[in-house]
Design a protein around this motif. Structure first.
Motif, mmCIF file in Angstrom:
data_model
loop_
_atom_site.group_PDB
_atom_site.id
_atom_site.type_symbol
_atom_site.label_atom_id
_atom_site.label_comp_id
_atom_site.label_asym_id
_atom_site.label_seq_id
_atom_site.Cartn_x
_atom_site.Cartn_y
_atom_site.Cartn_z
ATOM 1 N N CYS A 46 0.832 -1.200 0.000
ATOM 2 C CA CYS A 46 0.000 0.000 0.000
ATOM 3 C C CYS A 46 0.871 1.256 0.000
ATOM 4 N N LEU A 47 1.894 1.279 0.838
ATOM 5 C CA LEU A 47 2.784 2.439 0.902
ATOM 6 C C LEU A 47 3.521 2.641 -0.419
ATOM 7 N N MET A 48 3.985 1.557 -1.017
ATOM 8 C CA MET A 48 4.687 1.655 -2.296
ATOM 9 C C MET A 48 3.754 2.166 -3.395
ATOM 10 N N SER A 49 2.530 1.661 -3.405
ATOM 11 C CA SER A 49 1.568 2.070 -4.434
ATOM 12 C C SER A 49 1.195 3.540 -4.287
ATOM 13 N N LEU A 50 1.040 4.003 -3.060
ATOM 14 C CA LEU A 50 0.742 5.418 -2.836
ATOM 15 C C LEU A 50 1.909 6.288 -3.292
ATOM 16 N N ASN A 51 3.123 5.868 -2.977
ATOM 17 C CA ASN A 51 4.298 6.635 -3.371
ATOM 18 C C ASN A 51 4.403 6.745 -4.889
ATOM 19 N N ASP A 52 4.052 5.669 -5.588
ATOM 20 C CA ASP A 52 4.108 5.677 -7.055
ATOM 21 C C ASP A 52 3.154 6.701 -7.660
ATOM 22 N N LEU A 53 2.081 7.017 -6.947
ATOM 23 C CA LEU A 53 1.076 7.946 -7.475
ATOM 24 C C LEU A 53 1.534 9.399 -7.442
ATOM 25 N N GLY A 54 2.441 9.731 -6.543
ATOM 26 C CA GLY A 54 2.748 11.128 -6.285
ATOM 27 C C GLY A 54 1.870 11.643 -5.160
ATOM 28 N N SER A 55 2.297 12.710 -4.522
ATOM 29 C CA SER A 55 1.663 13.145 -3.277
ATOM 30 C C SER A 55 0.194 13.530 -3.431
ATOM 31 N N ALA A 56 -0.141 14.322 -4.445
ATOM 32 C CA ALA A 56 -1.524 14.793 -4.578
ATOM 33 C C ALA A 56 -2.479 13.646 -4.887
ATOM 34 N N ASP A 57 -2.103 12.778 -5.829
ATOM 35 C CA ASP A 57 -2.984 11.659 -6.179
ATOM 36 C C ASP A 57 -3.059 10.635 -5.050
ATOM 37 N N ALA A 58 -1.960 10.469 -4.318
ATOM 38 C CA ALA A 58 -1.987 9.568 -3.170
ATOM 39 C C ALA A 58 -2.944 10.099 -2.107
ATOM 40 N N ALA A 59 -2.873 11.395 -1.857
ATOM 41 C CA ALA A 59 -3.791 12.003 -0.890
ATOM 42 C C ALA A 59 -5.232 11.831 -1.347
ATOM 43 N N LYS A 60 -5.457 11.976 -2.641
ATOM 44 C CA LYS A 60 -6.810 11.818 -3.179
ATOM 45 C C LYS A 60 -7.321 10.393 -2.944
ATOM 46 N N ALA A 61 -6.456 9.404 -3.155
ATOM 47 C CA ALA A 61 -6.858 8.009 -2.944
ATOM 48 C C ALA A 61 -7.199 7.755 -1.479
ATOM 49 N N VAL A 62 -6.361 8.263 -0.583
ATOM 50 C CA VAL A 62 -6.596 8.056 0.849
ATOM 51 C C VAL A 62 -7.892 8.733 1.288
ATOM 52 N N LEU A 63 -8.115 9.959 0.820
ATOM 53 C CA LEU A 63 -9.337 10.674 1.198
ATOM 54 C C LEU A 63 -10.575 10.020 0.594
#
Length: 223
Positions: A46-63
């Motif tokens: 999960c952490l690796m996949s979020l990092n691959d997205l970049g910060s803004a898109d990772a934040a969007k996925a989490v939210l």
């Protein structure tokens, strides 16, 4: 009231379950079979996949996972602001603050920082009363009674008293669960009860230097 333990924290224990990680991996489009992964593998992937997205898109996925009630446009806006904002303190609806706190904790792990570091408090406290019936307020409306107790243990100029004066003095406090999280009663010995809670340092920083104080509180009243 006696402050039995005051600890600063940057994460809430158990905030992220295997089910949460699987849901996040689905949101980011991870296609491998996650059902066979153990807890450590799920978190790492999960952490690796979020990092691959970049910060803004990772934040969007989490939210997207944490706030199904928010419109997509609102999630887009907030996710772009998260790096610079302190949403676990500043978001207008305090009932969202606990989830924001957990979002920042996960995103900081995924990006080795980048996002603001949330500061929370784990507080254990002992409440002692003169008469057993005085404890009834905690049975009637636990969150509201505890928040009023904590607010009354601070000065009138404390932020919580300035922002929520009407609710603290009044008879209805729907925002209380947004101000104290993970609230639990640990013991009940009649005239003494012990509670534990998590909250933002934003609300409770004054208790870092306070051990014992006398306060009053009251429960909500049914409308």
């Amino acid at each position: 009231m006696k402050n039995a333990a005051f600890r600063k924290v940057s994460k809430i224990q158990g905030a992220w379950s295997d089910r949460d990680y699987r849901a996040l991996l689905s949101i980011v489009g991870f296609e491998d079979d996650v059902e066979q992964m153990d807890a450590a593998e799920l978190r790492e992937m999960c952490l690796m996949s979020l990092n691959d997205l970049g910060s803004a898109d990772a934040a969007k996925a989490v939210l997207t996972h944490l706030f199904p009630e928010l419109e997509k446009g609102k999630i887009d806006q907030v996710s772009h602001d998260m790096i610079d904002d302190r949403s676990w303190e500043e978001y207008p609806d305090c009932l969202f603050h606990e989830r924001f706190f957990s979002a920042y904790g996960l995103l900081r792990d995924a990006f080795n920082g980048t996002f603001a570091s949330p500061t929370g408090v784990e507080l254990e406290m002992t409440v002692t009363v003169e008469h057993v019936e005085d404890m009834v307020i905690f049975d009637e409306s636990l969150h509201s009674s505890i928040v009023r107790l904590l607010a009354n243990g601070q000065g009138d100029d404390a932020l919580i008293n300035r922002l929520y004066e009407d609710q603290i003095k009044g008879t209805w406090f729907p925002e209380a669960p947004g101000l104290v999280w993970q609230l639990k009663q640990l013991t009940d010995e009649g005239l003494t009860r012990q509670f534990s809670l998590v909250s933002s340092y934003f609300w409770l920083e004054n208790f870092e230097q306070v051990d014992i104080f006398d306060v009053v509180s009251h429960a909500d009243e049914e409308s």
